[in-house]
Design a protein around this motif. Structure first.
Motif, PDB file in Angstrom:
ATOM      1  N   ALA A 154     148.661 -67.382  26.098  1.00  0.00           N
ATOM      2  CA  ALA A 154     148.265 -68.437  25.173  1.00  0.00           C
ATOM      3  C   ALA A 154     146.742 -68.565  25.141  1.00  0.00           C
ATOM      4  N   GLY A 155     146.198 -68.755  23.967  1.00  0.00           N
ATOM      5  CA  GLY A 155     144.755 -68.900  23.833  1.00  0.00           C
ATOM      6  C   GLY A 155     144.351 -69.167  22.407  1.00  0.00           C
ATOM      7  N   ASP A 156     143.037 -69.209  22.158  1.00  0.00           N
ATOM      8  CA  ASP A 156     142.520 -69.591  20.857  1.00  0.00           C
ATOM      9  C   ASP A 156     141.902 -68.432  20.079  1.00  0.00           C
ATOM     10  N   LEU A 157     141.928 -67.213  20.640  1.00  0.00           N
ATOM     11  CA  LEU A 157     141.289 -66.107  19.942  1.00  0.00           C
ATOM     12  C   LEU A 157     142.167 -65.621  18.791  1.00  0.00           C
ATOM     13  N   ARG A 158     141.562 -65.536  17.618  1.00  0.00           N
ATOM     14  CA  ARG A 158     142.246 -64.976  16.451  1.00  0.00           C
ATOM     15  C   ARG A 158     141.614 -63.636  16.104  1.00  0.00           C
ATOM     16  N   ILE A 159     142.460 -62.652  15.846  1.00  0.00           N
ATOM     17  CA  ILE A 159     141.966 -61.357  15.410  1.00  0.00           C
ATOM     18  C   ILE A 159     142.568 -61.041  14.046  1.00  0.00           C
ATOM     19  N   SER A 160     141.807 -60.359  13.225  1.00  0.00           N
ATOM     20  CA  SER A 160     142.286 -60.022  11.887  1.00  0.00           C
ATOM     21  C   SER A 160     143.558 -59.198  11.973  1.00  0.00           C
ATOM     22  N   GLY A 161     144.524 -59.555  11.120  1.00  0.00           N
ATOM     23  CA  GLY A 161     145.779 -58.821  11.090  1.00  0.00           C
ATOM     24  C   GLY A 161     146.873 -59.420  11.931  1.00  0.00           C
ATOM     25  N   VAL A 162     146.550 -60.442  12.727  1.00  0.00           N
ATOM     26  CA  VAL A 162     147.555 -61.126  13.555  1.00  0.00           C
ATOM     27  C   VAL A 162     147.512 -62.612  13.200  1.00  0.00           C
ATOM     28  N   PRO A 163     148.629 -63.194  12.775  1.00  0.00           N
ATOM     29  CA  PRO A 163     148.586 -64.565  12.253  1.00  0.00           C
ATOM     30  C   PRO A 163     148.445 -65.655  13.304  1.00  0.00           C
ATOM     31  N   THR A 164     148.721 -65.339  14.566  1.00  0.00           N
ATOM     32  CA  THR A 164     148.705 -66.361  15.603  1.00  0.00           C
ATOM     33  C   THR A 164     147.621 -66.068  16.638  1.00  0.00           C
ATOM     34  N   PRO A 165     147.025 -67.104  17.226  1.00  0.00           N
ATOM     35  CA  PRO A 165     145.987 -66.892  18.240  1.00  0.00           C
ATOM     36  C   PRO A 165     146.600 -66.525  19.590  1.00  0.00           C
ATOM     37  N   GLY A 166     145.757 -66.025  20.476  1.00  0.00           N
ATOM     38  CA  GLY A 166     146.221 -65.658  21.814  1.00  0.00           C
ATOM     39  C   GLY A 166     145.073 -65.644  22.798  1.00  0.00           C
ATOM     40  N   ALA A 167     145.398 -65.376  24.049  1.00  0.00           N
ATOM     41  CA  ALA A 167     144.368 -65.281  25.080  1.00  0.00           C
ATOM     42  C   ALA A 167     143.556 -64.012  24.874  1.00  0.00           C
ATOM     43  N   PRO A 168     142.240 -64.101  24.990  1.00  0.00           N
ATOM     44  CA  PRO A 168     141.421 -62.898  24.804  1.00  0.00           C
ATOM     45  C   PRO A 168     141.620 -61.897  25.935  1.00  0.00           C
ATOM     46  N   ILE A 169     141.713 -60.646  25.563  1.00  0.00           N
ATOM     47  CA  ILE A 169     141.729 -59.538  26.522  1.00  0.00           C
ATOM     48  C   ILE A 169     140.509 -58.694  26.196  1.00  0.00           C
ATOM     49  N   GLU A 170     139.551 -58.666  27.119  1.00  0.00           N
ATOM     50  CA  GLU A 170     138.337 -57.902  26.877  1.00  0.00           C
ATOM     51  C   GLU A 170     138.538 -56.474  27.357  1.00  0.00           C
TER      52      GLU A 170
END
Length: 372
Positions: A154-170
């Motif tokens: 769970a997290g707030d990062l949004r990436i293009s092409g995915v409609p829901t946010p998630g935890a960032p993975i660097e």
């Protein structure tokens, strides 16, 4: 190979986790749950995904290149890594798996998967999983959020092409220049002319041929469906690909998914350049992680086909980079930002953020005729 449930009516259950990584989906397996023999392994995996049927109606494959992928994970055989990651791209309708390239989107799921499966112990707060990409030999450090020593998706990062946010993975890459071709610019040039068209052949984690869209009769702003129907454009791009493969040290590439072909044009939505990528014959709905890394690297170098697009940012080339630089790569469903850091050899290090999560876990049921 071990199974964790009994055979059911001629079906063999194989432990599997279906995961989204970035903008792709794959079936994740532990290597120990698959046959050691490569041919037997591939027969099982093809049956699990439902190939060679193009719709994959009798398997769990998604019927498109972006949703028909495989990740095989095992403890690392190299002291410099924690886990080994072997990527497999099912070739739609062909009944075979291509292990030549790797996949940076699916790579985003490897760290969380390895922690969840107990291959790597979690630290409290965040954990670093060192991943060896078996296909290319490249290394990546994935930084995963693990509060309370458990993976958090769970997290707030949004990436293009995915409609829901998630935890960032660097994802922090190193030593990926020339990972498949042996050199950042495998032809020895930043600019070549192939089939009469100016191109840049580059490999900073993924072999890519960059072409200005206008040079093959496109605008670069077509939808993927429009490009998939543009037979003349596709034929020209494929002719360049077939000629570029041997020049890049990849040998004959008619049966391979590399090199990836990327049309470039001026940005329209505030990015640095616009792209349309083929993998290799179907236009990508987005752009692959490592493909974007190679494209961004070419954009950052004044001597490539991207030079007119980069003029506005007045770049002096990779060796002159004073610090990290972000390159925003537009694609059909959004944009992808790649962070480049200069290196002493002129080949930049790459870092980026992705999200991932498991979609289901359990067992994929494979006909016993396909399972040893």
């Amino acid at each position: 190979m071990t199974h964790h449930a009994a055979t059911v009516s001629g079906l063999v259950p194989i432990p599997c986790v279906w995961m989204r990584g970035g903008t792709s989906k794959a079936a994740f397996f532990l290597a120990r749950d698959l046959p050691a023999d490569p041919d037997a392994r591939d027969r099982l995996l093809l049956a699990a995904l439902g190939s060679p049927d193009a719709r994959q109606i009798d398997g769990i494959g998604g019927g498109t290149p972006l949703t028909t992928k495989i990740a095989i994970v095992s403890p690392a055989t190299d002291a410099g890594a924690d886990v080994d990651y072997r990527f497999g791209q099912l070739v739609i309708g062909a009944g075979r798996i291509d292990y030549a390239p790797t996949c940076g989107n699916i790579l985003a799921g490897v760290g969380p998967f390895a922690i969840d499966r107990g291959l790597v112990p979690a630290e409290d707060g965040e954990s670093v999983v060192r991943i060896r990409m078996v296909n290319t030999g490249g290394l990546c450090a994935a930084v995963v959020r693990t509060p309370g020593r458990r993976v958090s998706y769970a997290g707030d990062l949004r990436i293009s092409g995915v409609p829901t946010p998630g935890a960032p993975i660097e994802l922090r890459f190193r030593d990926i220049a020339g990972s498949s071709c042996g050199a950042l610019y495998p032809t020895g040039n930043r600019l070549d002319r192939i089939e009469g068209v100016p191109v840049t052949c580059i490999d900073n984690g993924m072999p890519v041929v960059l072409i200005r869209a206008e040079d093959v009769g496109a605008t670069g702003y077509e939808t993927p469906a429009e490009l998939n129907a543009a037979t003349a454009v596709k034929a020209r791009v494929e002719a360049i690909r077939l000629a570029a493969g041997p020049l890049m040290g990849l040998g004959p590439v008619a049966g391979k998914v590399v090199p990836k072909m990327t049309l470039v044009s001026a940005p329209r939505d505030g990015g640095d350049l616009n792209t349309r990528s083929f993998i290799p014959h179907t236009c990508h709905d987005a752009i692959g992680v490592l493909g974007a890394a190679s494209v961004a690297t070419a954009f950052a170098d004044a001597g490539t086909v991207c030079a007119p697009l980069a003029a506005a940012r007045a770049r002096d080339g990779l060796t002159a980079m004073a610090g990290p630089q972000d390159v925003s790569v537009e694609h059909p469903t959004g944009e992808f930002t790649i962070r480049l850091s200069g290196g002493p050899d002129g080949a930049p290090a790459v870092a980026l953020l992705r999200t991932a999560r498991p979609l289901f876990e359990g067992h994929v049921l494979v006909p016993s005729s396909a399972a040893p």
